[in-house]
Design an enzyme around this catalytic site. Structure first.
Site, PDB file in Angstrom:
ATOM      1  N   ASP A  22      51.183 -22.543  84.321  1.00 21.82           N
ATOM      2  CA  ASP A  22      49.985 -23.367  84.134  1.00 21.82           C
ATOM      3  C   ASP A  22      48.788 -22.775  84.874  1.00 21.82           C
ATOM      4  OD1 ASP A  22      48.601 -25.493  83.095  1.00 21.82           O
ATOM      5  OD2 ASP A  22      49.288 -26.948  84.578  1.00 21.82           O
ATOM      6  N   ARG A  26      41.886 -22.883  83.879  1.00 23.88           N
ATOM      7  CA  ARG A  26      41.113 -22.979  85.123  1.00 23.88           C
ATOM      8  C   ARG A  26      40.753 -21.590  85.646  1.00 23.88           C
ATOM      9  NH1 ARG A  26      45.204 -27.208  87.561  1.00 23.88           N
ATOM     10  NH2 ARG A  26      46.181 -26.700  85.571  1.00 23.88           N
ATOM     11  N   HIS A  39      44.447 -16.938  78.981  1.00 24.98           N
ATOM     12  CA  HIS A  39      45.757 -16.787  78.323  1.00 24.98           C
ATOM     13  C   HIS A  39      46.129 -15.304  78.222  1.00 24.98           C
ATOM     14  CE1 HIS A  39      45.688 -20.997  77.635  1.00 24.98           C
ATOM     15  NE2 HIS A  39      44.808 -20.983  76.653  1.00 24.98           N
ATOM     16  N   LEU A 133      68.410  -9.062  81.666  1.00 28.11           N
ATOM     17  CA  LEU A 133      67.772 -10.385  81.730  1.00 28.11           C
ATOM     18  C   LEU A 133      67.671 -11.031  80.342  1.00 28.11           C
ATOM     19  CD1 LEU A 133      65.958 -12.469  83.383  1.00 28.11           C
ATOM     20  CD2 LEU A 133      64.012 -11.107  82.585  1.00 28.11           C
ATOM     21  N   ARG A 196      54.034 -32.392  88.054  1.00 28.55           N
ATOM     22  CA  ARG A 196      54.676 -33.090  86.926  1.00 28.55           C
ATOM     23  C   ARG A 196      55.465 -32.108  86.076  1.00 28.55           C
ATOM     24  NH1 ARG A 196      48.950 -34.030  85.891  1.00 28.55           N
ATOM     25  NH2 ARG A 196      48.143 -32.356  84.572  1.00 28.55           N
TER      26      ARG A 196
HETATM   27  C1  IPE Z   1      52.429 -27.464  80.393  1.00 25.56           C
HETATM   28  O1  IPE Z   1      51.116 -27.264  80.739  1.00 25.56           O
HETATM   29  C2  IPE Z   1      52.754 -26.678  79.151  1.00 25.56           C
HETATM   30  C3  IPE Z   1      52.829 -25.234  79.306  1.00 25.56           C
HETATM   31  C4  IPE Z   1      52.705 -24.591  80.428  1.00 25.56           C
HETATM   32  C5  IPE Z   1      53.082 -24.514  78.088  1.00 25.56           C
HETATM   33  P1  IPE Z   1      49.963 -28.268  80.260  1.00 25.56           P
HETATM   34  O2  IPE Z   1      48.697 -27.725  80.814  1.00 25.56           O
HETATM   35  O3  IPE Z   1      50.031 -28.452  78.807  1.00 25.56           O
HETATM   36  O4  IPE Z   1      50.389 -29.621  80.959  1.00 25.56           O
HETATM   37  P2  IPE Z   1      49.518 -30.880  81.366  1.00 25.56           P
HETATM   38  O5  IPE Z   1      48.691 -31.248  80.174  1.00 25.56           O
HETATM   39  O6  IPE Z   1      48.658 -30.465  82.523  1.00 25.56           O
HETATM   40  O7  IPE Z   1      50.517 -31.917  81.768  1.00 25.56           O
HETATM   41  C1  IPE Z   2      48.808 -22.859  80.582  1.00 20.26           C
HETATM   42  O1  IPE Z   2      47.480 -22.862  80.978  1.00 20.26           O
HETATM   43  C2  IPE Z   2      49.003 -22.244  79.215  1.00 20.26           C
HETATM   44  C3  IPE Z   2      49.344 -23.211  78.169  1.00 20.26           C
HETATM   45  C4  IPE Z   2      49.543 -24.490  78.346  1.00 20.26           C
HETATM   46  C5  IPE Z   2      49.471 -22.671  76.842  1.00 20.26           C
HETATM   47  P1  IPE Z   2      46.477 -24.008  80.558  1.00 20.26           P
HETATM   48  O2  IPE Z   2      45.808 -23.617  79.295  1.00 20.26           O
HETATM   49  O3  IPE Z   2      47.160 -25.321  80.534  1.00 20.26           O
HETATM   50  O4  IPE Z   2      45.446 -23.940  81.758  1.00 20.26           O
HETATM   51  P2  IPE Z   2      44.750 -25.146  82.508  1.00 20.26           P
HETATM   52  O5  IPE Z   2      45.828 -26.082  82.935  1.00 20.26           O
HETATM   53  O6  IPE Z   2      43.803 -25.767  81.537  1.00 20.26           O
HETATM   54  O7  IPE Z   2      44.058 -24.511  83.661  1.00 20.26           O
HETATM   55 MG    MG Z   3      47.439 -26.778  81.932  1.00 20.57          MG
END
Ligand code: IPE
Ligand code: IPE
Ligand code: MG
Length: 242
Positions: A22, A26, A39, A133, A196
């Site tokens: 995650d 940000r 990404h 792996l 979470r």
């Molecule tokens: C969880 O991250 C899903 C993945 C890392 C693929 P999200 O960014 O979607 O989760 P929330 O919305 O913060 O709970």
């Molecule tokens: C995780 O990063 C990647 C996916 C959920 C696909 P986010 O895109 O959720 O990044 P934040 O949480 O908005 O920073």
């Molecule tokens: Mg996220």
């Protein structure tokens, strides 16, 4: 290679590590870049972390790459993520073959765009004989959806007479989940600080050790990964015993 030296002290290695990757958005926002750039950088982290797993002998690595709920994001972002996934697979498959990595995927894979599914199956097929792996990508994955699919599959087995209702226990049910071929995760890492599960491996993480770091996924490096593993080694796992 010098990069492997810092892991020499690691004696206790989790067999299965699962990661909620995650913080890509940000990371990009902090730099005034589009979320997609986050990404793209995140995909680089995947390479570093799989390498780190190889360095210490982790057997299974499950990466939460796209959740059932992520389809709610703007179409532009979803499209970019799907393109990135396809590119990643196309580019990384020869490397995975070289590094003896076996690729697998869990989730409602038929929801993915057709070309993505095709590339995914080609990559899985062409790494299927590897014995190092096992890298499991969770794609269009949701823990609740997986449990529901498992319940349906279980009912079908009972209706077909392959299984007696009285025989159903947690081990039998586990064999109806997407993860039936893999052991449960020992260590669950989440980057970027959120406390979470976000619908990830709800059934399987019952006794996993959780490690949450404020680092954003694109900044997460090998040493961060090793630090999580060291912390895992210091935990006392009791599984409900004494
Ligand atoms: C969880 O991250 C899903 C993945 C890392 C693929 P999200 O960014 O979607 O989760 P929330 O919305 O913060 O709970
Ligand atoms: C995780 O990063 C990647 C996916 C959920 C696909 P986010 O895109 O959720 O990044 P934040 O949480 O908005 O920073
Ligand atoms: Mg996220």
């Amino acid at each position: 290679m010098a990069a492997t030296a810092p892991a020499k002290d690691i004696k206790i290695v989790p067999r299965h590590v699962a990661i909620i990757m995650d913080g890509n958005g940000r990371w990009a926002k902090e730099r005034g870049l589009p979320r997609t750039e986050g990404h793209r950088q995140g995909a680089e982290t995947v390479r570093r972390v799989t390498e780190a797993c190889g360095d210490i002998g982790v057997e299974y690595l499950t990466l939460y790459a796209f959740s059932s709920e992520n389809w709610k994001r703007p179409k532009r972002e979803v499209d970019a993520l799907m393109r990135l996934l396809e590119q990643f697979l196309r580019k990384k498959t020869p490397e995975m073959r070289e590094q003896n990595i076996r690729l697998q995927a869990i989730g409602r894979l038929h929801d993915l765009p057709k070309t993505c599914q095709e590339q995914l199956h080609r990559s899985i097929e062409s790494t299927s004989q590897n014995s190092g792996l096992t890298l499991i990508l969770a794609l269009s994955y949701g823990g609740r959806e997986e449990i529901l699919d498992g319940v349906k599959s279980l009912i079908e087995s009972i209706e077909r007479g392959h299984l007696d209702k009285g025989m159903v226990d947690t081990d039998v049910f586990s064999k109806h989940l997407y993860t039936r071929y893999y052991p449960d995760p020992d260590l669950l890492i989440r980057t970027s600080g959120e406390l979470r599960l976000s619908n990830f491996l709800l059934w399987q993480v019952s006794y996993a050790e959780f490690y949450i770091t404020p680092k954003l996924w694109p900044d997460f490096d090998k040493e961060d990964f090793f630090e999580a593993v060291r912390e895992y080694g210091r935990r006392q796992r009791r599984f409900g015993g004494v």
